[in-house]
Design an enzyme around this catalytic site. Structure first.
Site, short mmCIF file in Angstrom:
data_model
loop_
_atom_site.label_atom_id
_atom_site.label_comp_id
_atom_site.label_asym_id
_atom_site.label_seq_id
_atom_site.Cartn_x
_atom_site.Cartn_y
_atom_site.Cartn_z
N LYS A 39 35.82 40.72 52.23
CA LYS A 39 36.19 41.60 51.10
C LYS A 39 35.11 41.52 50.02
O LYS A 39 34.29 40.60 50.01
CB LYS A 39 37.55 41.18 50.55
CG LYS A 39 37.55 39.79 49.94
CD LYS A 39 38.95 39.33 49.57
CE LYS A 39 38.92 37.92 49.03
NZ LYS A 39 40.27 37.37 48.82
N ARG A 135 52.30 36.38 43.72
CA ARG A 135 51.42 37.52 43.56
C ARG A 135 51.94 38.61 44.49
O ARG A 135 52.66 39.49 44.06
CB ARG A 135 49.98 37.09 43.89
CG ARG A 135 48.91 37.87 43.23
CD ARG A 135 47.53 37.25 43.45
NE ARG A 135 47.20 37.03 44.86
CZ ARG A 135 46.00 36.64 45.28
NH1 ARG A 135 45.03 36.40 44.41
NH2 ARG A 135 45.76 36.46 46.56
N TYR A 256 18.77 35.99 21.31
CA TYR A 256 19.74 36.67 20.44
C TYR A 256 20.67 35.66 19.79
O TYR A 256 21.19 34.76 20.44
CB TYR A 256 20.59 37.65 21.27
CG TYR A 256 19.85 38.91 21.67
CD1 TYR A 256 19.37 39.79 20.72
CD2 TYR A 256 19.68 39.22 23.01
CE1 TYR A 256 18.71 40.96 21.10
CE2 TYR A 256 19.03 40.38 23.40
CZ TYR A 256 18.55 41.25 22.43
OH TYR A 256 17.91 42.40 22.82
C1 LIG Z 1 40.16 36.17 49.62
C2 LIG Z 1 41.23 35.68 50.50
C3 LIG Z 1 41.02 34.58 51.35
C4 LIG Z 1 39.76 33.75 51.34
O1 LIG Z 1 39.86 32.80 50.30
P1 LIG Z 1 38.69 31.71 50.09
O2 LIG Z 1 39.20 30.86 48.98
O3 LIG Z 1 37.49 32.49 49.66
O4 LIG Z 1 38.52 31.03 51.37
C5 LIG Z 1 42.03 34.24 52.21
N1 LIG Z 1 43.19 34.93 52.24
C6 LIG Z 1 43.43 35.97 51.43
C7 LIG Z 1 44.73 36.67 51.50
C8 LIG Z 1 42.47 36.38 50.53
O5 LIG Z 1 42.70 37.42 49.75
#
Ligand SMILES: *Cc1c(COP(=O)(O)O)cnc(C)c1O
Length: 365
Positions: A39, A135, A256
């Site tokens: 993702k 969630r 800055y």
């Molecule tokens: C992003 C995600 C993962 C991977 O998590 P990591 O901490 O990067 O290994 C696993 N499961 C779901 C549902 C996710 O959204």
């Protein structure tokens, strides 16, 4: 001047490191299949690069957007592909059915949308249970309703999944596993639970499918363990170069807002990397940065296109000196996790933030 012909910032992606890290996940969970989580454009590494690296060995790929999943199918990816948030529309449902894409289902409305639009095509569904992340996911009653609705539907491959909220911390996973087992009851079908932290630290979660994300990219999910100590290799490097040098007197301020004041005469380097490249603006003075193989520190505020670093102890670092912002690069080796910690964030965010204007080189090895 430096010999580069363009602005010197570059990201590099190591396909060999990606493969090494995927294999490590498989070794740690030898009885499980592993979704390579790609993702967010593969956590900023480039979805297609990662798919290329893992094409011959990933058990499956997991991502968010249905159009992206279809694009993988159209590119000839034959492995299972999983939509981690499931479908968002009837159009998605039809695409999932047409292309044999597996989908998370996290609520009854989503299930109804899917079943209503998918016809009688075979479906592969991962019912997501809320076991404390709070969630997405079904509660116990919702799961019963979902299973009831699916009883009448032929050609559904079902798996149960959940997601851990604190697999990287002291509370661990047992409390969520207990809730999962209470909800799953006498379920004997496939189960998918573990993110990177659980793969690395909680073997009781490995089950049938694991979901490695950050570990594929060679960063640590833990505040208390380095990627190196976990056997991971950084897949991304972010390199640049010194494009300016200033000799400043004690009392001079840098950048800055003048948030850094020199206590003595200093030699400072200006690096072609700023927040518009994805470097975190909130990285304070003292954030580690590697120059010519030496670790030094940033000075003052990060600006849009540049940042300053301390070259007082690296006298041979002049214009064109190689700089590594993170990863194993031309300027040295610097774990992204250390930069992230100094900047009050996590490597996940650093990787995802690398900007489109940064050219990317792919290292086959
Ligand atoms: C992003 C995600 C993962 C991977 O998590 P990591 O901490 O990067 O290994 C696993 N499961 C779901 C549902 C996710 O959204």
């Amino acid at each position: 001047m430096a010999s580069t012909v363009s602005r010197p910032i570059r990201a590099g992606i190591s396909l060999a490191a990606l493969r090494h890290n995927y294999r490590l996940a498989k070794q740690l969970a030898p009885a499980a299949k592993a979704w390579a989580v790609i993702k967010a454009d593969a956590y900023g590494h480039g979805q297609w690069r990662v798919v290329t690296a893992l094409r011959d060995e990933a058990d499956g790929f997991a991502l968010l957007e249905c159009d992206n999943a279809v694009a993988l199918r159209e590119a000839g990816i034959a492995q299972p592909i999983l939509l981690l948030e499931g479908i968002f529309s009837a159009r998605d449902a039809r695409a999932v059915a047409a292309h044999g894409i597996a989908s998370v289902v996290h609520c009854l409305e989503q299930l109804d949308l899917l079943l209503g639009a998918a016809g009688d095509a075979p479906l592969s569904l991962f019912l997501k249970l809320n076991t404390g992340m709070n969630r997405l996911g079904f509660d116990a009653a919702g799961l019963r309703d979902a299973l009831h609705r699916l009883r009448a539907r032929p050609a559904v491959d079902l798996a149960l999944m959940t997601h851990f909220a604190e697999a990287d911390g002291p509370r661990g996973v047992d409390w969520q596993l207990e809730r999962f087992q209470a909800m799953a009851g006498d379920w004997t079908g496939p189960v998918c639970l573990a993110n990177s932290a659980a793969i690395l630290r909680h073997p009781t979660t490995h089950a049938d499918w694991v979901r490695p994300g950050i570990m594929l990219y060679g960063a640590s999910p833990f505040a208390d363990a380095s990627a190196d100590a976990l056997g991971l290799q950084p897949a991304m490097r972010l390199d640049s170069a010194v494009i300016g040098v200033q000799h400043i007197a004690a009392g001079e301020r840098v950048g800055y807002g003048g948030t850094f004041t020199a206590e003595r005469a200093m030699r400072i380097g200006i690096v072609a990397c700023g927040y518009a490249d994805g470097y975190p603006r909130h990285a304070p003075t003292g954030t580690p940065i590697a120059v010519m193989g030496r670790c030094t520190r940033t000075l003052g505020r990060v600006s849009m296109d540049m940042l300053a670093c301390d070259l007082s102890d690296i006298p041979d670092a002049g214009l064109g000196a190689p700089v590594t912002l993170w990863g194993k690069g031309a300027g040295g080796t610097l774990p992204a996790d250390e930069v992230a910690t100094a900047a009050g964030t996590i490597a996940y965010e650093l990787f995802c933030a690398v900007a489109p204007r940064v050219p990317v080189a792919v290292d086959e090895s």
